[in-house]
Design an enzyme around this catalytic site. Structure first.
Site, PDB file in Angstrom:
ATOM      1  N   CYS A   2       0.855  -1.186   0.000  1.00  0.00           N
ATOM      2  CA  CYS A   2       0.000   0.000   0.000  1.00  0.00           C
ATOM      3  C   CYS A   2       0.895   1.240   0.000  1.00  0.00           C
ATOM      4  CB  CYS A   2      -0.922   0.118   1.199  1.00  0.00           C
ATOM      5  SG  CYS A   2      -1.979  -1.306   1.451  1.00  0.00           S
ATOM      6  N   ARG A  27       3.172   0.207  -5.343  1.00  0.00           N
ATOM      7  CA  ARG A  27       3.042  -0.454  -4.042  1.00  0.00           C
ATOM      8  C   ARG A  27       1.744  -1.255  -3.912  1.00  0.00           C
ATOM      9  NH1 ARG A  27       6.702   1.691  -0.480  1.00  0.00           N
ATOM     10  NH2 ARG A  27       5.503   0.816   1.230  1.00  0.00           N
ATOM     11  N   TRP A  75      -2.934  -2.515  -1.562  1.00  0.00           N
ATOM     12  CA  TRP A  75      -2.660  -3.907  -1.901  1.00  0.00           C
ATOM     13  C   TRP A  75      -3.344  -4.704  -0.806  1.00  0.00           C
ATOM     14  CZ3 TRP A  75      -0.084  -8.191   0.220  1.00  0.00           C
ATOM     15  CH2 TRP A  75       0.135  -9.247  -0.681  1.00  0.00           C
ATOM     16  N   ASN A  99      -0.696   1.689   5.922  1.00  0.00           N
ATOM     17  CA  ASN A  99       0.098   0.709   5.186  1.00  0.00           C
ATOM     18  C   ASN A  99       0.726  -0.212   6.235  1.00  0.00           C
ATOM     19  OD1 ASN A  99       3.424   1.041   3.782  1.00  0.00           O
ATOM     20  ND2 ASN A  99       2.023  -0.654   3.621  1.00  0.00           N
ATOM     21  N   GLY A 100       0.504  -1.515   6.094  1.00  0.00           N
ATOM     22  CA  GLY A 100       1.067  -2.463   7.058  1.00  0.00           C
ATOM     23  C   GLY A 100       0.000  -3.436   7.516  1.00  0.00           C
ATOM     24  N   GLU A 478      14.881 -17.768 -11.581  1.00  0.00           N
ATOM     25  CA  GLU A 478      14.492 -16.396 -11.905  1.00  0.00           C
ATOM     26  C   GLU A 478      13.686 -16.357 -13.206  1.00  0.00           C
ATOM     27  OE1 GLU A 478      14.194 -13.739 -10.475  1.00  0.00           O
ATOM     28  OE2 GLU A 478      14.167 -12.205 -12.010  1.00  0.00           O
ATOM     29  N   LYS A 482       9.872 -14.932 -13.427  1.00  0.00           N
ATOM     30  CA  LYS A 482       9.485 -13.861 -14.359  1.00  0.00           C
ATOM     31  C   LYS A 482       8.260 -14.282 -15.151  1.00  0.00           C
ATOM     32  CE  LYS A 482      10.989 -11.387 -13.117  1.00  0.00           C
ATOM     33  NZ  LYS A 482      11.764 -10.936 -12.038  1.00  0.00           N
ATOM     34  N   GLU A 485       5.075 -14.496 -12.997  1.00  0.00           N
ATOM     35  CA  GLU A 485       4.554 -13.209 -12.542  1.00  0.00           C
ATOM     36  C   GLU A 485       3.715 -12.506 -13.590  1.00  0.00           C
ATOM     37  OE1 GLU A 485       8.419 -11.386 -11.242  1.00  0.00           O
ATOM     38  OE2 GLU A 485       7.212 -10.778  -9.533  1.00  0.00           O
ATOM     39  N   HIS A 501      14.938 -37.052 -10.273  1.00  0.00           N
ATOM     40  CA  HIS A 501      14.534 -37.443  -8.920  1.00  0.00           C
ATOM     41  C   HIS A 501      13.052 -37.172  -8.665  1.00  0.00           C
ATOM     42  CE1 HIS A 501      18.630 -38.421  -7.915  1.00  0.00           C
ATOM     43  NE2 HIS A 501      19.009 -37.262  -8.418  1.00  0.00           N
ATOM     44  N   LYS A 597       5.072  -3.751  -6.223  1.00  0.00           N
ATOM     45  CA  LYS A 597       6.516  -3.592  -6.408  1.00  0.00           C
ATOM     46  C   LYS A 597       7.272  -3.625  -5.095  1.00  0.00           C
ATOM     47  CE  LYS A 597      10.046  -2.744  -9.060  1.00  0.00           C
ATOM     48  NZ  LYS A 597      10.565  -3.927  -9.768  1.00  0.00           N
TER      49      LYS A 597
END
Ligand code: AGP
Length: 602
Positions: A2, A27, A75, A99-100, A478, A482, A485, A501, A597
């Site tokens: 947020c 955010r 968010w 925010n939190g 990574e 990507k 996402e 395995h 972000k």
């Protein structure tokens, strides 16, 4: 996460709040709101989804004359992204943005409900405004009521509260989530980060955890557990210009193209002809250090994993990597001979920040590798090395990962040089490779259009495996992250030798394998692993400088004189592949669903 904003002054408030919110949208973007008190009356506008919706809703609104105002971009943590759950939360005469996470909100909510308070939302935030009003009803003093409220809250918060009982005041508090105050003449701004207030405020004060207070008549009154305190503002540098797309379709695309240039920035003054210089570290920095522990999340964690190979192989120092959210609760054994490194693009990631605080409490020396100067993680660390990637707007991190990995490679060489675990010739050859990395990151039109064409074959199927060995394993992780996402397709990264395995059970023609096959690192081994997958009819996209005849699709790389050059060139290929698949699927590349972000909640 947020983002929160506040403004007190004479200027048009809607424009200021919306402009700051736009820059804070990274955010979170589940809902966006603004609220004002003008002529002693509260007013608010809420919209679900991205800022365009709020702009539309506030088209005919213009704030007039002196007033106070707050805004929020959400968010969602508690409760769905609906209008009722959007901030600001309203009591009978006050609004709050936050925010939190308020960890004791259930308990607070039950006690308020038993006093007859009706809750409109499912959020933790709404408790703040009701407690404030309950305390005000008892004491009749707005600031005492706010201080008492803050004392009751547990968890992480940055919060702003406005109320009709004190219509010229913004109350603020910070504990665990970022908040700063900006100043320009008699105007005061609040924001979750500094970039959005550049060009508005000329000076800034970054609040510390446990600080709270109020602003009125252009003055800020700051308090902590010891009472009112003075504080020093610092100049807000104007060199953090806001990012523009500059003709690219998406910020992520622009940031992929920028990697070659920013890599040179990252190396500047650090990678010299025959030596590595890190002015950020003082001469005694490595004294008494016998091992390294790195904590990070997401993409930053992947750059940490890559570096563990480099620290042990080049610097000859033991290196352990931990996901910050796991590290926090495992009761880790920490000894002061360990250098504690945190890696974070934003410098605000809650789990990473808390891991750092734990390490500091245990007496460890700390170093952060970060892209944002003055961020919470940088300020909390003993030393910091900035990655110099410039503002990264795409939620899916690209150039931040590239520059973090470069800084870690530089650091591994620096330690080797200082500890004399590297010969002059080897150091020279590593430096030569480093200086070639900008070339390996150049995106050619041929490469981009090939990936654009190829991407249409990878839109369906039942999943992706990215596979690699050694440093190409974290790169595989990574690459998979990507793709996940921004395409919302299922993708996993695996060490190539691990497929047999278990995961190979998934192999069939509908399984896509992205094989990272560097010439300079265990080529024959990974070749066998890919052959095993091919024998089970998996669709294979091979990335290598050496032709591979079993590949269904093949991307030929050029820079194969050093593993790190192959690493960076392959990284670009995986980034562009994810981008092109996402575009074909019609997704929002820069602001993918459910993400933000900067992740400032645990
Ligand atoms: C990267 O693409 C992600 N969006 C995410 O995993 C990110 O790397 C993670 O949240 C850590 O963020 P930080 O680097 O700002 O600490």
């Amino acid at each position: 996460m947020c983002g929160i904003v506040g403004y007190i002054g004479r200027k048009e408030k809607k424009e200021i709040l919306i402009d700051v919110l736009q820059k804070l949208e990274y955010r979170g973007y589940d809902s966006e709101v603004i609220a004002t008190i003008e002529s002693k009356k509260l007013k608010n506008y809420k919209a679900i989804g991205k800022l365009a919706n709020l702009r539309e809703k506030t088209k005919s609104y213009q704030s007039d004359g002196f007033g106070i105002s707050i805004g929020h971009t959400r968010w969602a943590t508690h409760g769905k992204p609906t209008e009722l759950n959007a901030h600001p939360h309203l009591g009978s005469y006050s609004y709050v943005v936050h925010n939190g996470i308020i960890e004791n909100y259930q308990e607070l909510k039950s006690s308020l409900q038993s006093d007859g308070v009706k809750f409109l939302s499912q959020t933790d935030t709404e408790t703040i405004v009701h407690i404030f009003e309950r305390e005000y009803d008892k004491s009749g003093n707005p600031f005492d009521a706010f201080s008492d409220t803050i004392e009751i809250l547990e968890g992480a918060y940055a919060t702003l509260l406005i109320s009709e009982i004190s219509p010229d005041t913004i109350f603020f508090a910070k504990h665990g989530s970022p908040l700063l105050i900006g100043f320009d003449k008699d105007e005061v701004y609040f924001a979750s980060s500094d970039t959005p207030v550049i060009g508005k405020a000329t000076e800034v004060y970054y609040l510390e955890d446990g600080e709270y207070g109020y602003t009125k008549d252009g003055k800020v009154h700051l308090f902590d557990a010891n009472g009112e305190k003075s504080f020093n503002k610092q100049a807000l540098t104007a060199d953090k210009v806001s990012a523009q797309k500059d003709g690219y379709r998406f910020f992520m695309e622009k940031e992929i193209y920028e990697q070659s240039r920013v890599m040179s920035e990252t190396m500047m003054g650090r990678v010299l002809d025959n030596t590595i210089a890190l002015d950020e570290l003082d001469d005694s920095f490595l004294d008494g250090i016998t091992s390294i522990k790195i904590c990070a999340c997401g993409t930053s964690y992947h750059s940490a994993l890559t570096s563990a190979y480099l620290f042990e192989r080049i610097s000859k120092i033991r290196c352990d990597i931990e996901i910050a959210s796991e590290f926090r609760y495992k009761e880790p054994l920490l000894t002061p001979d360990t250098l504690f490194i945190t890696i974070s693009q934003s410098g605000e990631t809650a789990d990473t920040l808390e891991a750092l605080k734990m390490a500091k409490r245990a007496g460890l020396k700390s170093l952060s590798i970060c892209n944002v100067d003055n961020s919470s993680i940088v300020r909390e660390s003993d030393s910091a090395i900035l990655t110099r990637a410039g503002i990264e707007k795409g939620v899916a991190s690209t150039k931040a990962f590239a520059t973090q990995t470069m800084v870690l490679w530089i650091l591994s060489l620096y330690i080797a040089q200082e500890r004399k675990t590297i010969s002059k010739d080897k150091l020279k050859s590593e430096i030569t490779a480093m200086l070639h990395t900008p070339k390996s990151l150049i995106v050619t039109e041929t490469l981009h259009s090939k990936l654009h064409r190829l991407s249409k074959r990878y839109l369906h199927g039942h999943g992706f495996f990215f596979i690699g060995r050694d440093i190409f394993f974290p790169l595989a992780l990574e690459g998979a992250l990507k793709l996940k996402e921004i395409s919302y397709l299922h993708a996993e990264g695996y060490p190539a030798g691990e497929m047999k395995h278990g995961p190979i059970a998934l192999a069939d023609s509908e399984l896509f394998t992205i094989a990272l096959m560097p010439k300079t690192m265990h080529y024959e081994k990974i070749k066998s692993n890919v052959e095993e997958l091919s024998a089970r009819d998996t669709t294979i996209l091979a990335i290598s400088s050496l032709p591979f005849e079993l590949a269904d699709d093949f991307i030929q790389t050029k820079y194969d004189s050093h593993p790190m050059l192959e690493f960076f060139e392959m990284m670009v290929v995986t980034q562009l592949l994810a981008l092109e698949i996402s575009v074909r699927l019609g997704n929002d590349v820069d602001m993918p669903r459910n993400l933000a972000k900067s992740v400032t909640v645990e």
